[in-house]
Each structure stands twice: as structure tokens, then as C-alpha cells.
Design an enzyme around this catalytic site. Structure first.
Site, short mmCIF file in Angstrom:
data_model
loop_
_atom_site.label_atom_id
_atom_site.label_comp_id
_atom_site.label_asym_id
_atom_site.label_seq_id
_atom_site.Cartn_x
_atom_site.Cartn_y
_atom_site.Cartn_z
N ASP A 154 1.21 -1.11 -0.04
CA ASP A 154 -0.07 0.30 0.57
C ASP A 154 0.77 1.20 0.12
O ASP A 154 0.05 1.86 -0.07
CB ASP A 154 -0.83 0.16 1.23
CG ASP A 154 -2.58 -0.42 1.30
OD1 ASP A 154 -2.39 -0.88 -0.10
OD2 ASP A 154 -2.59 -1.06 1.87
C1 BGC Z 1 -2.89 -3.95 4.99
C2 BGC Z 1 -2.35 -4.43 3.74
C3 BGC Z 1 -1.08 -4.52 2.70
C4 BGC Z 1 0.05 -4.43 3.70
C5 BGC Z 1 1.65 -3.63 3.18
C6 BGC Z 1 -1.44 -4.12 6.14
O1 BGC Z 1 -1.60 -3.13 6.65
O2 BGC Z 1 -3.78 -4.64 4.91
O3 BGC Z 1 -3.44 -4.99 2.95
O4 BGC Z 1 -0.94 -5.47 2.20
O5 BGC Z 1 0.01 -3.71 4.91
O6 BGC Z 1 0.94 -2.37 2.81
#
Ligand code: BGC
Length: 492
Positions: A154
Site C-alpha cells: 500500500d
Molecule cells: C494492509 C495490507 C497491505 C500491507 C502492506 C497492511 O496494513 O492491511 O492490505 O497489503 O499493509 O502494505
């Protein structure tokens, strides 16, 4: 037991109610919930079915997905919106896991709305097809998938260009049209999903059963998509000793030996190997050797190296964290099982188990003064080697690590996994293990599995209820059989 329990808790709550996450604001993540289902499906298939249909009902007509939905209204969350281009493909992977586990082909013809709008119903099979098409409609200059807002990571925001401190990278409008930045991670995920779609279509063609499978293309179509994307990865997504991470909005490489920081990332190594890219010709072997050489630490495998030391507006949030924390080179535990699975696929039981032990809470109980977290649940991250608190875990409980790790240990290292044709038993255990026993409930039948090592290597010889069976899949027993005994010799 605790791993399974944590899988259930993450399945129930996603990331929506937690002291560490932002409570109701997070809702049920589309990608998170689909991945949680990968570890949960065998525990309560009926609940997994319902969840799949809920998720699909929030899908957009163009195949895209709301990034989150609210658990009470089951509606997509407008505040966060969509455009995380990995999201739709997770639905394909989760639906495949459900089909393999249950053999319930009726789910493919369930009418499901788009965006919760009555009147838009289409069979689930069509939703899966549109998930694939969403990627195909968004390819970049190298024929790789456009990343959109972000992919699994993200915080790798290649189109955001946020100059304002405190702004949310999740909701700030992307600047520019997003027609250049591409993700090698999504490319690997697409290859995996296309192969799974081919597997579903093949079963359908073989008479497995459902009118709605006519909403799918033939298996050869999906295999061709997988081959085309794999060709793009080989031509433009291989950096010489590992898979590249992405191309940025200027067409520059991310996760390349040419970069000054962030030269190698874990995600594309795990995903491309899990997709089967380079298993035969050494690329996969090389990619995982690079992971072990550049990213592995005694506390787990870090997300990237070298860590970013200053903010880079064209890479986004990932560069806003201190080195060694969160997406900026912590041991982001969710990604470690991908390496375990990759190692198991290559037959490296030793490396797979070793990677497992490094993040396993009960193993880390011996170093509680460093780990500083509950010794029975996975945490989202463990501080990486660039952090002053290297080895310290953070944000326990609600993490995709639970489901992926459960899958890695049970399905790949112990090797007991559902397939369309029956229960597969293909362990990748260390040479020093003399064997193990397990029992597994699969489609209403209890399988008592006794694995013994007969020699080196991972070849298996199966005996099912006293009869030798070729290959590594235990065929489905005839109706009425409640128990099956499987003797497995490994290394023969
Ligand atoms: C989110 C995931 C994401 C991961 C890496 C987590 O906080 O819930 O959807 O893939 O972070 O960014």
C-alpha cells in the site's frame, strides 16, 4: 492451534477493529479478506462461501474493486475508493482455493451484483473473468500491469506525488494519468491467477459441472494469457539476479541493482516464484538465492534493501518511514511465507522451514526480551536490520501473516493441500525429518496421513488404504467412505 485461531480472528475482523489499526476506518480490506480466506477456507467452508459472495458483490462493473467495505453495511467504502490494481486478482485466488477445498461448483453460477446495485447480477464466474480483464485493460509500456494507487504494498505509491506532510497516501488523488508506472508483483500475481483460471476452465471442460462455467473462456485462453505475461516479466521484469519491483511514473526502475536504495524487494520474488515463473530454467532458484543473500536476517526476511533514507516523492509513503520499519525494510511478516512456499516449490525443505522458524512466535519465545510481543500470535512486522530495535515485533493479531503462514506450513512444507482432483500430499520437509503424521478433514472425509522418509529428496510414493497410487494426489473416495488411510514414503 494458535496459528489456526489467529487465522479465524483475522478472517472475522479483517483489519477493521484493532488497537493498532485505525478501527472502523479500515473496514474489511478487499485484498486482506481474500487472503485471509486462503488460510480459513478448510475450517468453515460455508462461511468462506458467504464471504466470497460478499466480496464479489462490492466489485465494480469494470472488474475493479473497492479497496475496503464496511462489515455492517457490506458496502464499498467510498472514502478510500478503488484503483489498487492488485485487488481484483485476489478474488480469483480466493475463489480457486474455495473450489479446490469444497468441489462446490455451484458457487460459480451464483448471481452476484456489482457495487451492491440490484439489477446488475451476473454469475460469480463472470466476476472472476472481469477481474482478469481489469488487468488486461490496464497494461503499461512494457506490457506489465499498471500499478494504479498501489499493489499489495500500500505504501509504494508511484502515482501520488504527495508534497504535503500528513496527507493520506491512500486517499490523496493520484497526480498524472497513471499510464506508465507498472508492477512486476501484479504481473506475477496475474500469471498465478491465469493458471488457476485455466485449471477451473479445464475442470469445466472435463464435464465438472456447471452451466455458469460457460461464462469462462477455455483453458487454452487463460494459459496463453499466463504465457504472454510471463514473457513480459522475463523481458522487462528480470533484473539479472532477481525480479524487478516496478517501473515508476517516469519509466525508471524500482528494485533494481541500478538503484541507489531499494535495490531488491521481497514481494516480486515471492509472487513470481509462486506463479511458477523460472522454476525450470533457474530464474526462480536465482531469485530466492538473492533473497537469502540480500534480505534474510536472523529475525526473518526484510522487505527491501537497502532501506530508503529520505523521502522520495515519486515513490510515496514507503520512503516516509524510518529505515527498518513498516514497508521501509522491516521484516513485513506477511511476505515471509511467500518465500517459504517458493522454497518448498523448489524442493528446499530446509530453507522453507528455516524461514518459518525465524518468524514463528513460539520459536521466538526463547528471545522474548528482543521480540517483545505475545509468543503465540504473528505480528505485522518485526523491526529490520536497519532499525535500532532489530528483532522487535509490532502490531500483533490482525495480519495476513496468519493465513499465509498457515498455508505455507500445512500446504507446502507438510505439503497437504486441496486440489480439484483430490487431496495432494507432497511434503517439502528437511532431510533430517524422519516423517510426521497428520489428519485432515477434506470434503467430509478424514484422511489419516503417515509420512515416512525413505531416502533423500522429495519424491513421494503413496499407498491409499493399502493400494499403491501413482502421483501425489489421493483420488476422491467413493461416496459413503468416511475415513482414508494414506501412507507416504518421501525420497523413494
Ligand atoms: C494492509 C495490507 C497491505 C500491507 C502492506 C497492511 O496494513 O492491511 O492490505 O497489503 O499493509 O502494505
Amino acid at each position: 492451534i494458535w496459528n489456526a485461531y489467529q487465522v479465524m480472528v483475522t478472517f472475522n475482523l479483517s483489519r477493521s477493529a484493532s488497537f493498532f489499526e485505525s478501527g472502523v476506518g479500515r473496514g474489511m480490506g478487499f485484498r486482506d479478506s481474500n487472503q485471509d480466506l486462503l488460510g480459513f477456507v478448510q475450517m468453515a467452508p460455508a462461511r468462506a462461501r458467504e464471504r466470497l459472495l460478499d466480496l464479489a458483490a462490492t466489485q465494480l462493473e469494470n472488474g475493479g474493486a473497492y479497496h475496503q467495505y464496511q462489515p455492517l453495511t457490506k458496502r464499498g467504502n467510498d472514502a478510500v475508493g478503488s484503483g489498487f490494481n492488485d485487488d481484483p486478482l485476489w478474488l480469483v485466488l480466493a475463489a480457486t482455493a474455495y473450489l479446490k477445498e469444497t468441489g462446490d461448483w455451484s458457487i460459480l453460477s451464483e448471481p452476484v451484483v456489482y457495487e451492491n446495485r440490484p439489477g446488475t447480477e451476473q454469475p460469480l464466474a463472470e466476476h472472476l473473468q472481469r477481474s482478469m480483464q481489469y488487468t488486461l485493460d490496464r497494461l503499461g509500456p512494457h506490457g506489465l500491469p499498471l500499478i494504479g494507487r498501489a499493489d499489495w504494498n500500500d505504501c509504494l505509491n508511484l502515482n501520488c506525488f504527495s508534497e504535503t506532510p500528513g496527507e493520506s497516501f491512500q486517499t490523496t488523488e493520484n497526480r498524472g494519468e497513471g499510464k506508465i508506472a507498472e508492477s512486476v508483483f501484479i504481473a506475477g500475481q496475474f500469471v498465478l491467477a491465469a493458471k488457476e483460471m485455466a485449471g477451473i476452465a479445464e475442470q469445466a471442460a472435463g464435464g465438472k459441472p456447471h452451466p455458469a462455467t460457460s461464462d469462462l473462456q477455455p483453458a487454452a485462453y487463460y494459459m496463453q494469457l499466463a504465457q504472454q505475461m510471463e514473457a513480459a516479466v522475463r523481458a522487462h521484469g528480470w533484473d539479472g539476479a532477481w525480479f524487478l519491483r516496478a517501473y515508476d511514473a517516469f519509466g525508471g526502475k524500482v528494485g533494481s541493482a541500478e538503484c541507489d536504495e531499494g535495490r531488491i524487494f521481497i514481494e516480486p520474488q515471492g509472487m513470481c516464484v509462486m506463479a511458477g515463473i523460472g522454476l525450470e530454467d533457474g530464474l526462480a532458484e536465482q531469485a530466492l538465492a538473492s533473497v537469502q543473500g540480500h534480505l534474510a536476517t536472523e529475525h526473518g526476511v526484510v522487505l527491501l534493501q537497502p532501506a530508503y533514507t529520505h523521502y522520495r516523492v515519486h515513490l510515496g509513503e514507503i520512503t516516509s518511514y524510518p529505515p527498518g520499519y513498516k514497508e521501509n525494510a522491516s521484516i513485513f511478516c506477511h511476505t515471509n511465507p511467500w518465500i517459504m512456499i517458493g522454497e518448498a516449490m523448489l524442493g528446499h525443505g530446509e530453507e522453507a522451514l528455516n524461514t518459518y522458524h525465524r518468524i514463528c512466535p513460539s520459536v521466538r519465545a526463547a528471545i522474548s526480551d528482543v521480540h517483545r510481543c505475545e509468543p503465540y500470535v504473528y505480528a505485522q512486522t518485526i523491526a529490520g536490520k536497519d532499525a535500532p530495535t532489530h528483532g522487535e515485533a509490532k502490531n500483533s493479531w490482525l495480519t495476513g501473516t496468519a493465513a499465509w503462514n498457515y498455508a505455507a506450513i500445512t500446504q507446502w512444507i507438510l505439503g497437504i493441500r486441496a486440489s480439484h482432483d483430490g487431496l495432494r500430499v507432497a511434503p517439502a520437509i528437511p532431510a533430517s525429518w524422519s516423517g510426521f503424521t497428520a489428519s485432515r478433514l477434506f470434503r467430509g472425509v478424514t484422511y489419516h496421513i503417515d509420512v515416512r522418509r525413505a531416502g533423500p529428496g522429495n519424491r513421494v510414493a503413496l499407498t491409499v488404504d493399502g493400494q499403491p497410487v501413482a502421483g501425489d494426489v489421493v483420488p476422491l473416495p467413493r461416496a459413503g467412505v468416511g475415513e482414508v488411510r494414506v501412507a507416504v514414503e518421501v525420497g523413494r
